[in-house]
Design an enzyme around this catalytic site. Sequence first.
Site, mmCIF file in Angstrom:
data_model
loop_
_atom_site.group_PDB
_atom_site.id
_atom_site.type_symbol
_atom_site.label_atom_id
_atom_site.label_comp_id
_atom_site.label_asym_id
_atom_site.label_seq_id
_atom_site.Cartn_x
_atom_site.Cartn_y
_atom_site.Cartn_z
ATOM 1 N N THR A 92 1.216 -1.702 -0.493
ATOM 2 C CA THR A 92 0.097 0.087 -0.248
ATOM 3 C C THR A 92 0.896 0.859 0.081
ATOM 4 O OG1 THR A 92 -1.481 1.023 1.414
ATOM 5 C CG2 THR A 92 -0.602 -0.135 2.687
ATOM 6 N N GLU A 129 -5.460 -2.665 3.913
ATOM 7 C CA GLU A 129 -4.878 -3.285 5.266
ATOM 8 C C GLU A 129 -6.174 -3.826 6.677
ATOM 9 O OE1 GLU A 129 -4.219 -0.257 4.198
ATOM 10 O OE2 GLU A 129 -1.958 0.359 5.438
ATOM 11 N N LYS A 136 -6.228 11.191 -2.457
ATOM 12 C CA LYS A 136 -7.157 9.707 -3.831
ATOM 13 C C LYS A 136 -7.023 10.723 -5.061
ATOM 14 C CE LYS A 136 -7.339 5.315 -2.420
ATOM 15 N NZ LYS A 136 -8.096 4.432 -1.937
ATOM 16 N N TRP A 189 -3.521 6.994 -4.795
ATOM 17 C CA TRP A 189 -2.840 7.417 -3.975
ATOM 18 C C TRP A 189 -1.264 8.244 -4.374
ATOM 19 C CZ3 TRP A 189 -4.988 8.398 0.357
ATOM 20 C CH2 TRP A 189 -6.078 7.106 0.884
HETATM 21 P P1 AMP Z 1 -6.349 1.758 -0.209
HETATM 22 O O1 AMP Z 1 -5.769 0.900 1.423
HETATM 23 O O2 AMP Z 1 -5.982 1.942 -1.217
HETATM 24 O O3 AMP Z 1 -7.362 1.272 -0.418
HETATM 25 O O4 AMP Z 1 -6.594 3.405 0.352
HETATM 26 C C1 AMP Z 1 -7.625 3.226 1.923
HETATM 27 C C2 AMP Z 1 -8.797 4.270 1.674
HETATM 28 O O5 AMP Z 1 -9.268 4.623 1.192
HETATM 29 C C3 AMP Z 1 -9.618 4.521 2.649
HETATM 30 O O6 AMP Z 1 -8.210 4.605 4.430
HETATM 31 C C4 AMP Z 1 -10.135 5.727 2.991
HETATM 32 O O7 AMP Z 1 -9.592 6.737 3.331
HETATM 33 C C5 AMP Z 1 -10.155 5.484 1.169
HETATM 34 N N1 AMP Z 1 -11.412 5.102 1.065
HETATM 35 C C6 AMP Z 1 -11.800 3.799 0.856
HETATM 36 N N2 AMP Z 1 -13.180 3.877 0.422
HETATM 37 C C7 AMP Z 1 -13.579 4.922 0.724
HETATM 38 C C8 AMP Z 1 -14.896 5.574 0.814
HETATM 39 N N3 AMP Z 1 -16.215 4.440 0.017
HETATM 40 N N4 AMP Z 1 -15.233 6.597 1.085
HETATM 41 C C9 AMP Z 1 -14.098 7.576 1.232
HETATM 42 N N5 AMP Z 1 -13.100 7.110 0.945
HETATM 43 C C10 AMP Z 1 -12.544 6.070 1.255
#
Ligand code: AMP
Length: 544
Positions: free
Chosen positions: A186, A331, A439, A444
């Site tokens: 990640t 995670e 994001k 990211w």
């Molecule tokens: P990742 O590890 O790349 O899947 O990113 C996870 C992060 O994406 C989370 O900690 C949030 O900050 C953001 N995220 C994921 N789903 C959502 C959602 N439905 N609404 C807002 N932020 C989200």
Amino acid sequence: MLGLMQVRPLLISNLIHFAERHHGEAEIVSRRVEGDIHRCTWVDVARRARCVANALDADKLAFSDRVATLAWNGYRHLELFYGVSGSGRVLHTINPRLHPDQIAWIINHAEDQVLAFDTNFLPLVQAVHTQCPTVKKWVALADADKLPQDTGIPNLVSYEAWIAGQADTYDWPEFDENSASSMCYTSGTTGNPKGVLYSHRSTTLHALAATLPDAMNLSARESVLPVVPMFHVSAWGLPYSAALAGCKLVFPGPAQDGKSIHGLIEAEKVTFAAGVPTVWQMLLAHTQGNGLKFSTLKRTMIGGSACPPAMINAFRDQYGVDVLHAWGMTETSPLGTLCMLKEKHLSLETEAQLAIRLKQGRALSGLDMKIVDTDGKELPWDGETYGDLLVKGPWVIKAYFKSEGGDPLVDGWFPTGDVATIDADGFMQITDRSKDLIKSGGEWISSIDIENIAVAHPAVAIAACISAHHPKWEERPIIAVVKKPGAEVTREELLAFYEGKTAKWQIPDDVVFMESIPIGATGKILKMRLREQLADYRLTTTEA
Ligand code: AMP
């Protein structure tokens, strides 16, 4: 006294064995990198996954050795999911959108032994292979006669040639269900990407919980389209949940544009599709622009970024498609919450119901969550008080690979870096992010990396990167800059300075020159204050 029930470890091989025996005829349809449509069944996937396992044995890969992929969603990737993990090796899915230097760093950190890639990533592999001494075999996901020639890559074989001579029988080994099964890096953390190492047990329990009616509600009657890539936390676990439920799976390959996705949904009678808002934005633009409908699609699962209200409304009002808003992280395997309404919400007026649907939803059965203040004190579930969101459960991370970053847990809870409210019904809503990241289109961008590049420019004194709203990508980075006294640099010169130093899509969209940037008592840039100062800033973009 122990119970007297059979002990069968929760292994990923059980999932493919079940799909083959009980839902063998269900189809796996893939749009390939070559552009054509390939059709097979769970029986075929299981058979060829066993060939993969034999090929890995022949290559003398040990238990827990890593096998990496740089690949789109497709049947060969699915075979690797099961062949690699089922035989006790660890599947490492790599995000091809990262900068080649970062990809090489990740391959070395994971110590990948074999790397399988879609042929359209050949230039990427050519760029990194000399920096990856642990990789002893490169496998092009192609027919034997389509193996790219004169690539300069030693030990390059085609996938079909690699598995061709292998037996399609294999006794899936039985081992500790806590053994590692797959991993994903990640970049949603500061510093270098960190490896999240899933186990057979965590993957199986996540798949079971994700398939439940109040989660994805999957059954053998569904045709499932994961647009979310398999390199984004295993396409949210859909390859596992689909095997468990016996679904038909439809893979889009690299074609994520609205026309291709709509065509696939209609041709394959897709009932359930999953992806980030940016992808659905493109799909809706295509269907709205061409007066198209969906004949079979019933539900879209949207996550990765907050789902805009207009998207929920458009799917429901124009197409009769329910949006299932979900939240999760690399995670958390990744599903943490899904927004499935409770009985009492069904009779609410449209607007009141939309307010609930916009929330990220209720915890998946088996996962716990809480919000806390800066002292770690738990906050009330009143839908208004917000605090840092923490989670725990059997598919939540305990430590990063090789203990990078130290112990991430706080009293057994994982701090997500998200700020949220939770209402009395247990519906969580993200209100902000405490991690210093942006994001964009589901990927990211580290604001710190963007700032570090800017301050390396001789004319820049201070640089602060924040996100600006973008209609297509949700968030885009912009950089606020204070110039050194007497120094000069233009917007264009500074943006050009980023070329080659980061992936192209991570370069900021704009530069805002300022007299000063708010700095706190400890010398940290006060991003909240800066965001307030730039509240009227609007990104000018011609992109729809
Ligand atoms: P990742 O590890 O790349 O899947 O990113 C996870 C992060 O994406 C989370 O900690 C949030 O900050 C953001 N995220 C994921 N789903 C959502 C959602 N439905 N609404 C807002 N932020 C989200």
